[in-house]
Design an enzyme around this catalytic site. Structure first.
Site, PDB file in Angstrom:
ATOM      1  CG  PHE A   1      -7.413 141.713  69.989  1.00  0.00           C
ATOM      2  CD1 PHE A   1      -8.375 141.023  69.252  1.00  0.00           C
ATOM      3  CD2 PHE A   1      -6.152 141.146  70.111  1.00  0.00           C
ATOM      4  CE1 PHE A   1      -8.102 139.800  68.668  1.00  0.00           C
ATOM      5  CE2 PHE A   1      -5.856 139.913  69.528  1.00  0.00           C
ATOM      6  CZ  PHE A   1      -6.838 139.245  68.809  1.00  0.00           C
TER       7      PHE A   1
ATOM      8  CB  THR B   1      -3.614 140.479  61.088  1.00  0.00           C
ATOM      9  OG1 THR B   1      -3.460 139.075  60.914  1.00  0.00           O
ATOM     10  CG2 THR B   1      -4.774 140.759  62.028  1.00  0.00           C
TER      11      THR B   1
ATOM     12  CD  GLU C   1     -12.398 129.944  60.665  1.00  0.00           C
ATOM     13  OE1 GLU C   1     -11.701 130.383  61.593  1.00  0.00           O
ATOM     14  OE2 GLU C   1     -12.242 130.300  59.471  1.00  0.00           O
TER      15      GLU C   1
ATOM     16  NE  ARG D   1      -4.400 133.674  56.899  1.00  0.00           N
ATOM     17  CZ  ARG D   1      -4.691 134.106  58.129  1.00  0.00           C
ATOM     18  NH1 ARG D   1      -5.948 134.121  58.563  1.00  0.00           N
ATOM     19  NH2 ARG D   1      -3.749 134.523  58.932  1.00  0.00           N
TER      20      ARG D   1
ATOM     21  CE1 TYR E   1     -12.187 136.198  64.249  1.00  0.00           C
ATOM     22  CE2 TYR E   1     -14.202 137.408  64.690  1.00  0.00           C
ATOM     23  CZ  TYR E   1     -13.129 137.122  63.863  1.00  0.00           C
ATOM     24  OH  TYR E   1     -12.998 137.771  62.654  1.00  0.00           O
TER      25      TYR E   1
ATOM     26  CG  HIS F   1     -12.243 135.304  58.790  1.00  0.00           C
ATOM     27  ND1 HIS F   1     -11.423 135.183  59.889  1.00  0.00           N
ATOM     28  CD2 HIS F   1     -12.576 134.031  58.426  1.00  0.00           C
ATOM     29  CE1 HIS F   1     -11.283 133.887  60.186  1.00  0.00           C
ATOM     30  NE2 HIS F   1     -11.976 133.167  59.308  1.00  0.00           N
TER      31      HIS F   1
ATOM     32  CG  ASN G   1      -8.760 142.692  59.644  1.00  0.00           C
ATOM     33  OD1 ASN G   1      -9.957 142.392  59.675  1.00  0.00           O
ATOM     34  ND2 ASN G   1      -7.826 141.933  60.183  1.00  0.00           N
TER      35      ASN G   1
ATOM     36  NE  ARG H   1      -7.370 140.751  56.904  1.00  0.00           N
ATOM     37  CZ  ARG H   1      -7.057 139.696  57.645  1.00  0.00           C
ATOM     38  NH1 ARG H   1      -5.812 139.257  57.692  1.00  0.00           N
ATOM     39  NH2 ARG H   1      -7.979 139.067  58.342  1.00  0.00           N
TER      40      ARG H   1
ATOM     41  CE  LYS I   1     -12.587 140.046  59.808  1.00  0.00           C
ATOM     42  NZ  LYS I   1     -11.419 140.262  60.698  1.00  0.00           N
TER      43      LYS I   1
END
Ligand code: IDP
Ligand code: MG
Length: 139
Positions: A59, A93, A128, A87, A51, A117, A114, A104, A11
């Site tokens: 948010f 998250t 995705e 993950r 998203y 992804h 964070n 993260r 990100k």
């Protein structure tokens, strides 16, 4: 165990803060292989489509503004059980709740910023990966 593919993003904050190399190292250390790789500046339309499940959440505005902050790195990763394992390596998250040593925890700044992804399930990964990569872009 199944050989799977997942979709990952480095990100904007992690790119800006110079953590790309460390995140690639974590990927290679884990034995995952990279089958798609692109650096892009996202726009509102792309973020909204990506998203889509979050656009009605409180948010979303903050998430969209963050994802517009600068370039991101899009990746397709392959490995045994890679969806769940990536993950795990990312952590929760919210970086303050993520385990020590996770990406993260190390590179996230808050629940929005964070750092990384990862797809959350096989069907999500499939969607995705193909949202951002054509068959021609994948090796
Ligand atoms: P995930 O990325 O761990 O799967 P999701 O619930 O799918 O988490 O949320 C997508 C992204 O939206 C998160 O990675 C984070 O950047 C942002 N986000 C999630 N929950 C919140 C929140 O409560 N406040 C602000 N941003 C959030
Ligand atoms: Mg998610």
């Amino acid at each position: 165990m199944a050989l799977e593919r997942t979709f990952a993003i480095i990100k904007p904050n992690a790119v800006r803060n110079g953590h790309v190399g460390e995140i690639f190292s974590a990927i290679e250390r884990e034995g995952f292989t990279i089958h798609g790789l692109r650096m892009v500046q996202l726009n509102k339309e792309l973020i909204k489509g990506f998203y889509i499940d979050h656009i009605h959440k409180g948010f979303y505005g903050e998430l969209e503004a963050f994802m517009l902050e600068g370039p991101v790195i899009l990746m397709v990763l392959e490995g045994e059980n890679v969806i769940a394992r990536w993950r795990e390596i990312m952590g929760a998250t919210n970086p303050t709740q993520a385990e020590f040593g996770t990406l993260r925890r190390k590179y996230g700044e808050d629940v929005t910023k964070n750092a990384v992804h990862g797809s959350d399930a096989p069907a999500t990964a499939e969607r995705e990966v193909h949202y951002f990569f054509s068959a021609f872009d994948l090796v």
